[in-house]
Design a protein around this motif. Structure first.
Motif, PDB file in Angstrom:
ATOM      1  N   TYR A  23       1.039  -1.440   0.256  1.00 56.09           N
ATOM      2  CA  TYR A  23       0.071  -0.324  -0.237  1.00 56.09           C
ATOM      3  C   TYR A  23       0.922   0.948   0.323  1.00 56.09           C
ATOM      4  N   LYS A  31       0.468   4.255  -2.621  1.00 54.45           N
ATOM      5  CA  LYS A  31       0.201   5.302  -2.721  1.00 54.45           C
ATOM      6  C   LYS A  31       1.798   6.212  -2.816  1.00 54.45           C
ATOM      7  N   LYS A  84      -3.999   5.065  -9.828  1.00 53.06           N
ATOM      8  CA  LYS A  84      -5.783   5.910  -9.369  1.00 53.06           C
ATOM      9  C   LYS A  84      -6.213   4.883  -8.423  1.00 53.06           C
ATOM     10  N   ASP A  85      -5.953   3.945  -8.282  1.00 56.27           N
ATOM     11  CA  ASP A  85      -6.791   3.066  -6.571  1.00 56.27           C
ATOM     12  C   ASP A  85      -5.574   2.368  -6.544  1.00 56.27           C
ATOM     13  N   ALA A 143      -6.785  -1.054  -4.650  1.00 53.50           N
ATOM     14  CA  ALA A 143      -7.486  -2.241  -5.412  1.00 53.50           C
ATOM     15  C   ALA A 143      -6.247  -2.865  -6.379  1.00 53.50           C
ATOM     16  N   TRP A 144      -5.570  -2.129  -6.659  1.00 52.70           N
ATOM     17  CA  TRP A 144      -3.756  -2.898  -6.987  1.00 52.70           C
ATOM     18  C   TRP A 144      -3.439  -3.656  -5.381  1.00 52.70           C
ATOM     19  N   ARG A 186     -10.481  -5.252  -3.468  1.00 48.99           N
ATOM     20  CA  ARG A 186     -10.293  -4.112  -3.274  1.00 48.99           C
ATOM     21  C   ARG A 186     -11.242  -3.921  -1.684  1.00 48.99           C
TER      22      ARG A 186
END
Length: 190
Positions: free
Chosen positions: A150, A154, A160-161, A164-165, A174
Motif C-alpha cells: 500500500y 501510494k 488511481k486506486d 484495488a492494486w 479492493r
C-alpha cells in the motif's frame, strides 16, 4: 422490526438450542423480517436461514428508498450492520420451550407462541453462534506485506486506486485489501 409469521411455529423447520436454564430456544430455520419503521435510513427486508453450523445467516437483503427519503447509496448501506439485524430478527422470532413426554412420545412444547398474546414482553437472546472453521485467515506476514504494498502504491505516480492494486497483488478484492490494512493497523503492524 416486523417478523412475518409463516403459520404454526411447531410445524415449521427450526433449530432447537439448549439454554443454561434447562429450557430450549426454538428458532425458525427461515425468518423474514421487515425494517420499515424509520430506524434505518432505508426500508429493508431481511431473509435469514440456518447454515450448516446451525447459525442464523442472512440469505437475502432487499433495500428500498423510503418515499421522499434519501437515495440508496454505498454510504447509506455501510451504515447498516446486517449481522446485528440477523441477531435482532432471531431475537424477535425465537421462542423458549421445553421437551415433554406426552403419550410415550418426546414432544417439544413452545412456552410462548408468537402472536398469541401469551408471549413474554422481553426478547429472547439469540443462541450462541457456533464457531465456523476459519478459512483463508490472513497471517501477520500477509498484513505486513499489505502495508508495504500500500505504501508503494501510494508513492506511485498515476496509480488511481492503490487499494484495488494491493488487492490484485493478492488476487483479492479492493474491500479485502482495505480490511487487511485495517487489521494491520489494529495489530500495530506498520
Amino acid at each position: 422490526m416486523r417478523i412475518e409469521r409463516p403459520g404454526d411455529p411447531t410445524t415449521q423447520p427450526a433449530v432447537i438450542t439448549p439454554l443454561p436454564d434447562g429450557t430450549f430456544l426454538h428458532t425458525p430455520a427461515r425468518i423474514v423480517a421487515h425494517v420499515d419503521d424509520g430506524s434505518l435510513p432505508v426500508d429493508l427486508t431481511l431473509v435469514t436461514s440456518v447454515d450448516e453450523f446451525g447459525s442464523a445467516v442472512a440469505e437475502s437483503v432487499t433495500i428500498r428508498r423510503r418515499p421522499g427519503g434519501p437515495p440508496v447509496t454505498g454510504e447509506r448501506l455501510r451504515e447498516i450492520s446486517i449481522q446485528t439485524l440477523v441477531e435482532e430478527a432471531v431475537s424477535h422470532a425465537a421462542t423458549r420451550g421445553e421437551w415433554l413426554h406426552e403419550d410415550d412420545k418426546l414432544v417439544f412444547r413452545i412456552a410462548a407462541e408468537p402472536g398469541t398474546g401469551t408471549e413474554t414482553s422481553e426478547s429472547v437472546p439469540p443462541p450462541p453462534p457456533r464457531r465456523r472453521p476459519r478459512r483463508n485467515a490472513v497471517t501477520d506476514e500477509e498484513l505486513r506485506r499489505t502495508v508495504d504494498l500500500y505504501r508503494q502504491a501510494k508513492a506511485t505516480p498515476g496509480l488511481k486506486d492503490p487499494l484495488a492494486w494491493v488487492g490484485q497483488q493478492f488476487d483479492k478484492s479492493r474491500s479485502t485489501a482495505a480490511l487487511w490494512l485495517r487489521q494491520a493497523k489494529e495489530k500495530g503492524i506498520e
